[in-house]
Design a protein around this motif. Structure first.
Motif, PDB file in Angstrom:
ATOM      1  N   ARG A  55     -25.792  10.459  -4.888  1.00 53.63           N
ATOM      2  CA  ARG A  55     -24.944  10.780  -3.737  1.00 53.63           C
ATOM      3  C   ARG A  55     -24.861   9.609  -2.768  1.00 53.63           C
ATOM      4  O   ARG A  55     -23.784   9.294  -2.254  1.00 53.63           O
ATOM      5  N   TYR A  58     -22.592   6.967  -4.389  1.00 53.24           N
ATOM      6  CA  TYR A  58     -21.193   7.390  -4.473  1.00 53.24           C
ATOM      7  C   TYR A  58     -20.536   7.486  -3.102  1.00 53.24           C
ATOM      8  O   TYR A  58     -19.342   7.189  -2.951  1.00 53.24           O
ATOM      9  N   GLN A  59     -21.288   7.911  -2.107  1.00 57.67           N
ATOM     10  CA  GLN A  59     -20.737   7.944  -0.748  1.00 57.67           C
ATOM     11  C   GLN A  59     -20.366   6.537  -0.292  1.00 57.67           C
ATOM     12  O   GLN A  59     -19.324   6.329   0.342  1.00 57.67           O
ATOM     13  N   THR A  70     -13.960  10.574  -2.575  1.00 65.02           N
ATOM     14  CA  THR A  70     -15.185  11.194  -2.079  1.00 65.02           C
ATOM     15  C   THR A  70     -16.247  11.096  -3.166  1.00 65.02           C
ATOM     16  O   THR A  70     -15.943  10.760  -4.320  1.00 65.02           O
ATOM     17  N   GLU A  71     -17.478  11.433  -2.812  1.00 62.91           N
ATOM     18  CA  GLU A  71     -18.535  11.438  -3.818  1.00 62.91           C
ATOM     19  C   GLU A  71     -18.215  12.422  -4.945  1.00 62.91           C
ATOM     20  O   GLU A  71     -18.549  12.187  -6.106  1.00 62.91           O
TER      21      GLU A  71
END
Length: 254
Positions: A55, A58-59, A70-71
């Motif tokens: 997360r 990916y963020q 977005t993630e």
């Protein structure tokens, strides 16, 4: 140092994050199926650690991409060829020996990477690595302990874990392969030169396997392709399961 373009930057982040996502997905499939309650909970917690790290990556990638990224779109709406994880982490949970062998062979590498990534000129990647390193240290201790326990246990446990090491070893050399995005990240001071980690990796793996009375396979043929988006037959099934809800109900929110 060379300036890194946005596409190389994003793809480099994928190359790190996708390993954690796919391995976390594999471990999450075992929730409720561990050999003991303690081990079941430990594997689930490791999966949660890996997904938490994913997360963060990916963020950050979504911030670099801008627009509507977005993630969740990164995790669930890419196709198989767009994932950059190594082949090792997508291999199936054949039996508990495979789960621990896969985990250990990746953990040793993962710890070396996040340790060096803390020195990245990219302050966000360095911060994510700094936050992750203690978790990965635990992952390696846990998997190494199980390798020793199984290898130096009963005749059956020794046979099972040696079988797993033998079968998974052909995927280890890809850990040190670098694609064009990795090379661009290294030249920009952002990425880790994984080709320099192999000696340390082999030292740690050899020490643990020797203590476990296991043998390092005399493998001369190695498989690669995951970092280029060319995956094994197992990847499509894993993604179908992982992405089903988001693709069936687009833009769903929890």
């Amino acid at each position: 140092m060379e300036k890194m373009n946005t596409e190389n930057h994003i793809q480099y982040i994928y190359g790190i994050a996708d390993n954690s996502l796919i391995l976390g997905q594999r471990l999450s499939q075992l929730c409720g199926h561990g050999p003991t309650l303690e081990t079941d909970i430990a594997c689930t917690n490791i999966a949660l650690d890996l997904l938490g790290q994913t997360r963060n990556y990916y963020q950050y990638a979504a911030q670099c991409m801008g627009e509507s990224a977005t993630e969740d779109t990164i995790a669930f709406l890419r196709t198989e060829r767009q994932y950059r994880n190594v082949l090792l982490v997508e291999q199936p949970n054949t039996h508990f020996g495979y789960v621990m062998a896969r985990q250990f062979l990746f953990d040793v590498y993962h710890l070396l990477v996040v340790t060096q990534l803390q020195e990245s000129t990219d302050s966000m990647l360095a911060a994510i690595a700094q936050k992750s390193v203690k978790e990965v240290q635990y992952h390696q201790r846990f998997s190494a302990a199980w390798i020793k326990r199984l290898g130096d246990g009963t005749a059956q446990s020794h046979q099972k874990i040696q079988e797993a090491i033998n079968d998974l070893w052909k995927f280890t050399d890809e850990l040190f392969y670098q694609n064009e995005h990795d090379i661009a990240a290294i030249h920009a001071g952002v990425g880790v030169d994984v080709s320099t980690l192999k000696e340390s990796y082999m030292t740690t793996v050899t020490e643990v396997l020797t203590e476990a009375t296991l043998t390092i396979p005399a493998e001369t043929w190695f498989r690669k392709g995951g970092k280029e988006g060319i995956h094994s037959e197992h990847m499509g099934y894993l993604l179908a399961e992982m992405q089903y809800m988001q693709r069936t109900y687009p833009d769903m929110k929890w």
